[in-house]
Design a protein around this motif. Structure first.
Motif, PDB file in Angstrom:
ATOM      1  N   THR A  81      99.653  12.283 118.400  1.00  0.00           N
ATOM      2  CA  THR A  81      98.351  12.957 118.331  1.00  0.00           C
ATOM      3  C   THR A  81      98.085  13.597 116.959  1.00  0.00           C
ATOM      4  O   THR A  81      97.163  14.396 116.816  1.00  0.00           O
ATOM      5  CB  THR A  81      98.250  14.044 119.413  1.00  0.00           C
ATOM      6  N   ALA A  82      98.899  13.242 115.970  1.00  0.00           N
ATOM      7  CA  ALA A  82      98.729  13.821 114.633  1.00  0.00           C
ATOM      8  C   ALA A  82      97.368  13.450 114.050  1.00  0.00           C
ATOM      9  O   ALA A  82      96.833  12.365 114.318  1.00  0.00           O
ATOM     10  CB  ALA A  82      99.845  13.330 113.713  1.00  0.00           C
ATOM     11  N   TYR A  83      96.795  14.355 113.287  1.00  0.00           N
ATOM     12  CA  TYR A  83      95.534  14.179 112.569  1.00  0.00           C
ATOM     13  C   TYR A  83      94.327  14.011 113.497  1.00  0.00           C
ATOM     14  O   TYR A  83      93.248  13.604 113.054  1.00  0.00           O
ATOM     15  CB  TYR A  83      95.599  12.964 111.617  1.00  0.00           C
ATOM     16  N   ALA A  84      94.478  14.346 114.777  1.00  0.00           N
ATOM     17  CA  ALA A  84      93.396  14.114 115.745  1.00  0.00           C
ATOM     18  C   ALA A  84      92.150  14.936 115.421  1.00  0.00           C
ATOM     19  O   ALA A  84      91.024  14.449 115.566  1.00  0.00           O
ATOM     20  CB  ALA A  84      93.881  14.426 117.160  1.00  0.00           C
ATOM     21  N   ASN A  85      92.330  16.187 114.995  1.00  0.00           N
ATOM     22  CA  ASN A  85      91.172  17.028 114.689  1.00  0.00           C
ATOM     23  C   ASN A  85      90.355  16.463 113.529  1.00  0.00           C
ATOM     24  O   ASN A  85      89.119  16.413 113.589  1.00  0.00           O
ATOM     25  CB  ASN A  85      91.619  18.457 114.352  1.00  0.00           C
ATOM     26  N   MET A  86      91.020  16.052 112.475  1.00  0.00           N
ATOM     27  CA  MET A  86      90.307  15.479 111.331  1.00  0.00           C
ATOM     28  C   MET A  86      89.641  14.162 111.710  1.00  0.00           C
ATOM     29  O   MET A  86      88.526  13.865 111.262  1.00  0.00           O
ATOM     30  CB  MET A  86      91.270  15.283 110.161  1.00  0.00           C
ATOM     31  N   GLN A  87      90.304  13.366 112.526  1.00  0.00           N
ATOM     32  CA  GLN A  87      89.712  12.109 112.958  1.00  0.00           C
ATOM     33  C   GLN A  87      88.445  12.341 113.770  1.00  0.00           C
ATOM     34  O   GLN A  87      87.454  11.619 113.616  1.00  0.00           O
ATOM     35  CB  GLN A  87      90.739  11.312 113.773  1.00  0.00           C
ATOM     36  N   ARG A  88      88.444  13.370 114.608  1.00  0.00           N
ATOM     37  CA  ARG A  88      87.250  13.677 115.403  1.00  0.00           C
ATOM     38  C   ARG A  88      86.104  14.151 114.512  1.00  0.00           C
ATOM     39  O   ARG A  88      84.935  13.871 114.794  1.00  0.00           O
ATOM     40  CB  ARG A  88      87.584  14.724 116.460  1.00  0.00           C
ATOM     41  N   MET A  89      86.421  14.902 113.467  1.00  0.00           N
ATOM     42  CA  MET A  89      85.382  15.325 112.525  1.00  0.00           C
ATOM     43  C   MET A  89      84.710  14.122 111.880  1.00  0.00           C
ATOM     44  O   MET A  89      83.478  14.074 111.731  1.00  0.00           O
ATOM     45  CB  MET A  89      85.982  16.226 111.443  1.00  0.00           C
ATOM     46  N   VAL A  90      85.505  13.138 111.513  1.00  0.00           N
ATOM     47  CA  VAL A  90      84.968  11.916 110.920  1.00  0.00           C
ATOM     48  C   VAL A  90      84.068  11.194 111.914  1.00  0.00           C
ATOM     49  O   VAL A  90      82.970  10.736 111.573  1.00  0.00           O
ATOM     50  CB  VAL A  90      86.117  10.999 110.454  1.00  0.00           C
ATOM     51  N   CYS A  91      84.512  11.115 113.159  1.00  0.00           N
ATOM     52  CA  CYS A  91      83.726  10.433 114.197  1.00  0.00           C
ATOM     53  C   CYS A  91      82.408  11.157 114.472  1.00  0.00           C
ATOM     54  O   CYS A  91      81.382  10.523 114.745  1.00  0.00           O
ATOM     55  CB  CYS A  91      84.527  10.331 115.492  1.00  0.00           C
ATOM     56  N   LEU A  92      82.418  12.488 114.397  1.00  0.00           N
ATOM     57  CA  LEU A  92      81.234  13.278 114.734  1.00  0.00           C
ATOM     58  C   LEU A  92      80.165  13.253 113.644  1.00  0.00           C
ATOM     59  O   LEU A  92      78.968  13.194 113.945  1.00  0.00           O
ATOM     60  CB  LEU A  92      81.640  14.731 114.999  1.00  0.00           C
ATOM     61  N   TYR A  93      80.594  13.293 112.382  1.00  0.00           N
ATOM     62  CA  TYR A  93      79.632  13.566 111.320  1.00  0.00           C
ATOM     63  C   TYR A  93      79.445  12.447 110.297  1.00  0.00           C
ATOM     64  O   TYR A  93      78.532  12.534 109.477  1.00  0.00           O
ATOM     65  CB  TYR A  93      80.034  14.851 110.582  1.00  0.00           C
ATOM     66  N   LEU A  94      80.285  11.413 110.338  1.00  0.00           N
ATOM     67  CA  LEU A  94      80.139  10.332 109.371  1.00  0.00           C
ATOM     68  C   LEU A  94      79.639   9.062 110.065  1.00  0.00           C
ATOM     69  O   LEU A  94      79.654   8.953 111.283  1.00  0.00           O
ATOM     70  CB  LEU A  94      81.466  10.070 108.650  1.00  0.00           C
ATOM     71  N   THR A  95      79.203   8.111 109.270  1.00  0.00           N
ATOM     72  CA  THR A  95      78.596   6.891 109.808  1.00  0.00           C
ATOM     73  C   THR A  95      79.649   6.026 110.523  1.00  0.00           C
ATOM     74  O   THR A  95      80.831   6.056 110.153  1.00  0.00           O
ATOM     75  CB  THR A  95      77.949   6.078 108.680  1.00  0.00           C
ATOM     76  N   PRO A  96      79.223   5.253 111.530  1.00  0.00           N
ATOM     77  CA  PRO A  96      80.176   4.434 112.299  1.00  0.00           C
ATOM     78  C   PRO A  96      80.973   3.455 111.447  1.00  0.00           C
ATOM     79  O   PRO A  96      82.141   3.192 111.740  1.00  0.00           O
ATOM     80  CB  PRO A  96      79.267   3.682 113.290  1.00  0.00           C
ATOM     81  N   ASP A  97      80.369   2.909 110.386  1.00  0.00           N
ATOM     82  CA  ASP A  97      81.098   1.937 109.570  1.00  0.00           C
ATOM     83  C   ASP A  97      82.263   2.579 108.826  1.00  0.00           C
ATOM     84  O   ASP A  97      83.341   1.980 108.684  1.00  0.00           O
ATOM     85  CB  ASP A  97      80.145   1.249 108.585  1.00  0.00           C
ATOM     86  N   ARG A  98      82.072   3.818 108.367  1.00  0.00           N
ATOM     87  CA  ARG A  98      83.169   4.515 107.678  1.00  0.00           C
ATOM     88  C   ARG A  98      84.275   4.876 108.661  1.00  0.00           C
ATOM     89  O   ARG A  98      85.461   4.778 108.362  1.00  0.00           O
ATOM     90  CB  ARG A  98      82.633   5.765 106.983  1.00  0.00           C
ATOM     91  N   LYS A  99      83.863   5.328 109.842  1.00  0.00           N
ATOM     92  CA  LYS A  99      84.841   5.649 110.890  1.00  0.00           C
ATOM     93  C   LYS A  99      85.637   4.404 111.274  1.00  0.00           C
ATOM     94  O   LYS A  99      86.862   4.447 111.414  1.00  0.00           O
ATOM     95  CB  LYS A  99      84.126   6.231 112.100  1.00  0.00           C
ATOM     96  N   GLU A 100      84.943   3.265 111.410  1.00  0.00           N
ATOM     97  CA  GLU A 100      85.611   2.025 111.820  1.00  0.00           C
ATOM     98  C   GLU A 100      86.600   1.553 110.759  1.00  0.00           C
ATOM     99  O   GLU A 100      87.713   1.109 111.075  1.00  0.00           O
ATOM    100  CB  GLU A 100      84.555   0.948 112.060  1.00  0.00           C
ATOM    101  N   ALA A 101      86.206   1.651 109.488  1.00  0.00           N
ATOM    102  CA  ALA A 101      87.097   1.224 108.403  1.00  0.00           C
ATOM    103  C   ALA A 101      88.362   2.078 108.363  1.00  0.00           C
ATOM    104  O   ALA A 101      89.480   1.561 108.187  1.00  0.00           O
ATOM    105  CB  ALA A 101      86.359   1.308 107.069  1.00  0.00           C
TER     106      ALA A 101
END
Length: 250
Positions: free
Chosen positions: A117-137
């Protein structure tokens, strides 16, 4: 309300950790490879600095909502960009550790591998506020490097909202029960009236917990209440219906 001083202080501390990380990385890269002892010590020092930096960023994201920082969409967007940059550097960081641990004969590779579960908080921030293509990459980059992707796949549970929903449901049930009882007991005894008033105050507080806005009540010098507790105080210590009637008569 954003606790700006705390947020600024934490971000300054995070910058310090990042500077220490870069310094330790340069020290490791400049160390003579023929001296394995110094090279190993420099690598372990870099690992400690990196762990402190990543853990601090992860903790900061977890605390940011408590500090009120996410109330500002501008701040949240900016920190999501920071999280993206930090996460993007992690695969290269882990690859460096994996390679150098083997080169220096450090066999305990488990000490450098992140938890599921490491880095889960930062990953959720990316999912919430950045575009889907950046999250997917970024998600694919983590998956290809056998790194944890728990935060990409699992949304954070909003336990506060669940509590509010439960309070509203119980409040609505008790309020309905009071209305039904009032039809059958139009003239309650003093004891029944006190019981009904207590239940009505609790029910009103439960419903008030999900209503937007804020109310503050002060009663003499010993009670100061806000939010749902203020609704409870008004319904318990006062009779709103009587107040309306008195205001109309006057």
């Amino acid at each position: 309300m954003i606790k700006e001083l705390e947020v600024v202080g934490i971000r300054a501390k995070l910058s310090e950790f990042r500077s220490d990380l870069i310094t330790s990385l340069h020290s490791f890269l400049s160390e003579d490879r023929t001296n394995k002892t110094k090279k190993r010590d420099a690598l372990l020092a870099y690992q400690r600095k990196a762990t402190a930096y990543f853990n601090s960023a992860e903790t900061f994201v977890g605390d940011s909502e408590l500090l009120g920082a996410r109330e500002s969409k501008h701040w949240a967007q900016g920190f999501a960009e920071d999280c993206f940059a930090i996460l993007e550097s992690i695969p290269q960081h882990l690859e460096l550790l994996r390679t150098e641990f083997k080169n220096l004969g450090l066999n305990d590779l488990s000490s450098i591998e992140p938890t599921p579960t490491a880095y889960a908080n930062m990953q959720r921030m990316v999912c919430l506020y950045l575009t889907p293509d950046r999250k997917e990459a970024l998600y694919n980059k983590f998956k290809d490097n056998q790194l944890p992707v728990y935060g990409f796949q699992q949304k954070a549970k909003n336990f506060i909202m669940v509590d509010k929903i439960l309070a509203f449901v119980f409040g609505a049930i008790f309020l309905t029960a009071i209305l039904v009882i009032a039809l059958f007991v139009p003239s309650p005894t003093d004891f029944q009236y006190n019981v009904f008033r207590t239940i009505l105050a609790l029910a009103g507080a439960g419903i008030g917990a999900v209503i937007p806005g804020f109310m503050e009540v002060r009663f003499q010098k010993w009670l100061r209440a806000g939010g749902a507790l203020a609704v409870f105080a008004v319904l318990y210590f006062f009779s709103p219906a009587n107040l309306v009637v008195q205001a109309t008569v006057s």
